[in-house]
Motif scaffolding. Structure first.
Motif, PDB file in Angstrom:
ATOM      1  N   GLY A  27       6.768  15.476  -6.317  1.00 24.83           N
ATOM      2  CA  GLY A  27       8.216  15.264  -6.289  1.00 24.83           C
ATOM      3  C   GLY A  27       8.964  16.222  -5.384  1.00 24.83           C
ATOM      4  O   GLY A  27      10.106  16.564  -5.641  1.00 24.83           O
ATOM      5  N   CYS A 147       1.580   8.761  -3.224  1.00 32.14           N
ATOM      6  CA  CYS A 147       3.021   8.688  -2.984  1.00 32.14           C
ATOM      7  C   CYS A 147       3.349   9.008  -1.526  1.00 32.14           C
ATOM      8  O   CYS A 147       2.863   9.987  -0.976  1.00 32.14           O
ATOM      9  N   CYS A 152       4.608  15.163  -1.720  1.00 31.75           N
ATOM     10  CA  CYS A 152       4.163  14.660  -3.015  1.00 31.75           C
ATOM     11  C   CYS A 152       2.739  14.140  -2.871  1.00 31.75           C
ATOM     12  O   CYS A 152       2.471  13.308  -2.006  1.00 31.75           O
ATOM     13  N   ALA A 154       1.123  12.981  -5.641  1.00 31.96           N
ATOM     14  CA  ALA A 154       0.862  12.183  -6.839  1.00 31.96           C
ATOM     15  C   ALA A 154       0.318  10.812  -6.436  1.00 31.96           C
ATOM     16  O   ALA A 154       0.701  10.260  -5.405  1.00 31.96           O
ATOM     17  N   CYS A 168       5.445   7.395  -6.260  1.00 35.86           N
ATOM     18  CA  CYS A 168       4.863   7.660  -7.573  1.00 35.86           C
ATOM     19  C   CYS A 168       5.840   7.347  -8.697  1.00 35.86           C
ATOM     20  O   CYS A 168       5.426   7.117  -9.828  1.00 35.86           O
ATOM     21  N   CYS A 172      10.878  10.001  -6.636  1.00 36.73           N
ATOM     22  CA  CYS A 172      10.407  10.017  -5.246  1.00 36.73           C
ATOM     23  C   CYS A 172      10.950   8.821  -4.467  1.00 36.73           C
ATOM     24  O   CYS A 172      11.219   8.930  -3.266  1.00 36.73           O
TER      25      CYS A 172
HETATM   26 ZN   LIG Z   1       5.954  11.215  -5.442  1.00 34.58          ZN
END
Ligand SMILES: [Zn+2]
Length: 187
Positions: A27, A147, A152, A154, A168, A172
């Motif tokens: 994030g 992501c 990020c 993730a 994600c 985001c």
């Molecule tokens: Zn993300």
């Protein structure tokens, strides 16, 4: 195709485990991948009481979960479908996933795929690996990704109808939209 509801329940758990244990950026900010007891506690918070207790009582659950998270991440982000399938198949074999029908309280019988290795982490490994296989079977190989927002790492699993997911989560998506807006204004 109708995917077993158990599979759609597993998808967010897979994502949660991989992101807790492997993402160094989340994030837009640095994140510390969790390991050991911290990983067990954070991941177990989203599970049912029985699974949580079994996981906490199991031997070396932290190391097992971290290893499982790494395998899952490599399978999710494999570039070639053949490589992805090979990784998922290897996990199904390693964790000894076996289909069987379970009746949870208030639910009709539904299919689970617990691993047969004996430890709670191995049980989860079988369940998660089979869930990925069923998603590939039902939706194709391109439903997993990292992501695309700045800073990020993730991962996500995209079970939407049109398969258009790139971020994600909502935070985001919003960050990426405002970054694109700023770029357009500058341009
Ligand atoms: Zn993300």
């Amino acid at each position: 195709m109708e995917i077993a509801c158990n599979v759609t329940r597993q998808a967010p758990r897979i994502v949660e485990l991989v992101n807790l244990a492997t993402a160094r950026l989340r994030g837009g900010a640095p994140a510390e991948p969790l390991a050991g007891e911290e990983l067990v506690t954070a991941f177990a918070a989203g599970l049912g009481d029985d699974t949580r207790a079994a996981l906490r009582a199991g031997p070396d659950a932290g190391a097992g979960l971290a290893a499982l998270a790494t395998e899952l991440r490599e399978a999710l982000l494999a570039e070639r479908p053949a490589d992805q399938a090979a990784r998922i198949n290897a996990m199904i074999r390693r964790y000894g996933a076996q289909p069987y029908l379970v009746e949870d309280v208030g639910q009709p019988f539904h299919l689970h795929f617990h691993g047969s290795g004996g430890t709670p982490v191995e049980a989860l490994g079988g369940e998660f690996a089979t869930a990925l296989a069923l998603i590939v079977d039902g939706y194709g190989p391109a439903r997993f990704g990292q992501c695309e927002a700045q800073q990020c790492e993730a991962v996500y699993i995209d079970l939407t109808r049109n398969g258009s997911r790139r971020y994600c989560g909502a935070a985001c998506t919003a960050r990426a939209k405002s970054a694109a807006y700023r770029t357009r204004r500058r341009g």
